[in-house]
Structures are given as C-alpha cells and as structure tokens.
Design a protein around this motif. Structure first.
Motif, PDB file in Angstrom:
ATOM      1  N   GLN A 173       0.822  -1.211   0.000  1.00 34.68           N
ATOM      2  CA  GLN A 173       0.000   0.000   0.000  1.00 34.68           C
ATOM      3  C   GLN A 173       0.859   1.266   0.000  1.00 34.68           C
ATOM      4  O   GLN A 173       0.550   2.238  -0.691  1.00 34.68           O
TER       5      GLN A 173
ATOM      6  N   VAL B 207      -0.981   4.542  -1.466  1.00 30.73           N
ATOM      7  CA  VAL B 207      -2.376   4.461  -1.040  1.00 30.73           C
ATOM      8  C   VAL B 207      -2.512   4.988   0.378  1.00 30.73           C
ATOM      9  O   VAL B 207      -3.454   5.694   0.718  1.00 30.73           O
ATOM     10  N   THR B 208      -1.539   4.609   1.251  1.00 27.40           N
ATOM     11  CA  THR B 208      -1.503   5.136   2.605  1.00 27.40           C
ATOM     12  C   THR B 208      -0.220   5.929   2.795  1.00 27.40           C
ATOM     13  O   THR B 208       0.837   5.572   2.265  1.00 27.40           O
TER      14      THR B 208
ATOM     15  N   TYR C 122      -5.022   8.573   3.958  1.00 27.15           N
ATOM     16  CA  TYR C 122      -5.190   7.912   2.668  1.00 27.15           C
ATOM     17  C   TYR C 122      -5.163   8.957   1.559  1.00 27.15           C
ATOM     18  O   TYR C 122      -5.657  10.079   1.729  1.00 27.15           O
TER      19      TYR C 122
ATOM     20  N   PRO D 138      -9.159  10.195  -0.298  1.00 25.63           N
ATOM     21  CA  PRO D 138     -10.222   9.587   0.512  1.00 25.63           C
ATOM     22  C   PRO D 138     -11.595   9.937  -0.054  1.00 25.63           C
ATOM     23  O   PRO D 138     -11.839  11.065  -0.478  1.00 25.63           O
TER      24      PRO D 138
ATOM     25  N   VAL E 293     -11.362   7.847   4.684  1.00 28.51           N
ATOM     26  CA  VAL E 293     -10.689   6.644   4.195  1.00 28.51           C
ATOM     27  C   VAL E 293     -11.191   6.315   2.788  1.00 28.51           C
ATOM     28  O   VAL E 293     -12.019   7.027   2.228  1.00 28.51           O
ATOM     29  N   ARG E 294     -10.684   5.236   2.228  1.00 23.42           N
ATOM     30  CA  ARG E 294     -11.125   4.786   0.914  1.00 23.42           C
ATOM     31  C   ARG E 294     -12.354   3.886   1.049  1.00 23.42           C
ATOM     32  O   ARG E 294     -12.458   3.098   1.995  1.00 23.42           O
TER      33      ARG E 294
ATOM     34  N   LEU F  88     -12.085   0.029   1.681  1.00 27.09           N
ATOM     35  CA  LEU F  88     -11.400  -0.486   2.867  1.00 27.09           C
ATOM     36  C   LEU F  88     -12.210  -1.536   3.622  1.00 27.09           C
ATOM     37  O   LEU F  88     -11.645  -2.550   4.057  1.00 27.09           O
TER      38      LEU F  88
END
Length: 225
Positions: free
Chosen positions: A50, A55-56, A180, A183, A188-189, A192
């Motif tokens: 990730q 991504v993070t 993230y 988002p 967040v995504r 998740l």
C-alpha cells in the motif's frame, strides 16, 4: 479394604480432567502466538504494498521499520489476527454450527492467496472510478467467503470486523496518525471495508484449521487412553 479400593480411583478421575484443561490452555496460547505472527507477517507485506503505491501515507517521524511501515501497525494487526482467529472457532461452538466446509490446509492457503490478491488489486489495478473499484472488491470479498467459508457465523463476524476496523481507521486518520490518498468515504477509501471483511474471513479460516488440528490431537490421545 473398601478405602484402599476407593483411593486409586480419585487420581484416575481427576488426572485426565486436569491434563485436558492444561493441554487446552497451552494449545490456546500456542494458537494465539501462531496467529499473531501470521498477522504480523501479512501486515508487513500488505502495508508495504500500500505504501509503495502511495495508497496510505505515514508522517516521516513514524516510518521506523525496515519495511517503511509505522512500528505500531504489525503488532496491532497481529493482535487483531489472534483475536479473530480464536473468536471464529469459539463462535462456531457457541452457535452449535461446526464449520466443515473445505477443512484442509490447502484450502486455507488458497484463501490466503486470494486475500493477498484482493489487496494487490486494491493497490495496483486502475479503475475508472472509486465506485467501480469498491464494487469489484466487494464482489471479490464475498466470493472469497462463498468459496472458502459459506457459514452464517463467518459472514456475520466478517461484517462486524469490517465495520469496527473501518471505524478505528477513520478515527486514526481523523487524529492525524496516518492518511489515505484520495479519501472518498469519511477520511478513508470506500473499498477499505472489503479488505477488512476478506481479512477477517482469512484469519478465521486459519484459526478454525488450527482449532481443528487441536481437537484431532486431543481425540487421538483420548482414543489411546
């Protein structure tokens, strides 16, 4: 004479009971430790994936491990994996629904491979939009449950784990622990929860398989006695 005949029967009745309790407690600890290290390993590998795909994002001062991951992520994931892996067989016993679907290690290994593949898809496969990605991962996660689990308790625990883990992730992002990129679902995504659901099913299957091995060993010992 009667007292002499009655005395030897006490150790015979208590001995196996005490031995069984001790053995079960030790096996519980061993299973928890094994699940913990499996969770740590998967966390390191998947979190590295990730981060490499951005991504993070973690603040520079918390990137301390050799895998460029925050130090607290692997222990937290390991602890969660141990809890989940021990909880699944416990729920099966409480509900009176022993899990018998595809109970072999080869099936568990395939489940782990599919779970890693779902994480790989979330980080590397490009979709037109987040909705399309989320729907695809949701279908893959439910497919993982249908292929390797198919139990009501497994599905229910997976949904509960996905909800709680997503909530915790949102709180961590809100407090600036990490973030993230792009988002689209309350910090967040949106995909998740699908990852958490698939992770719960995967660790649950590992925990069930370890528990089944323990029961098999105990049954063999009792048969020998």
């Amino acid at each position: 004479m009667a007292e002499n005949d009655a005395t030897p029967t006490l150790p015979k009745k208590c001995g196996p009971y005490i031995s069984s309790v001790t053995s079960h407690g030790m096996n519980l600890v061993i299973r928890g430790v094994v699940l913990f290290f499996i969770g740590v390993f998967l966390a390191l590998v998947l979190n590295l994936l990730q981060i490499q795909r951005n991504v993070t994002l973690f603040p520079p001062d918390v990137i301390t491990s050799i895998f460029s991951s925050a130090w607290w992520v692997p222990p937290c994931c390991g602890t969660a994996s141990a809890v989940i892996g021990l909880l699944y067989p416990c729920m099966d016993r409480h509900l009176g629904e022993p899990h018998k679907f595809k109970r072999e290690w080869s099936s568990v290994m395939r489940c782990v491979a599919v779970f890693v593949g779902i994480n790989h898809a979330s980080a590397k496969v490009d979709f037109a939009n987040n909705i399309q990605l989320s729907l695809t991962l949701a279908a893959l996660s439910i497919g993982l449950w249908w292929t390797f689990d198919r139990s009501r308790s497994g599905f229910g625990l997976g949904v509960g784990i996905a909800f709680l883990a997503t909530l915790v992730s949102q709180l961590l992002v809100y407090n600036g622990v990490y973030q993230y990129t792009s988002p689209d679902f309350l910090y967040v995504r949106s995909w998740l929860p699908c990852i958490f659901f698939a992770g719960g099913i995967t660790m649950g299957n590992i925990g069930r398989q370890l528990a089944m091995y323990e029961c098999k060993v105990i049954a063999e010992k009792s048969h020998e006695d």
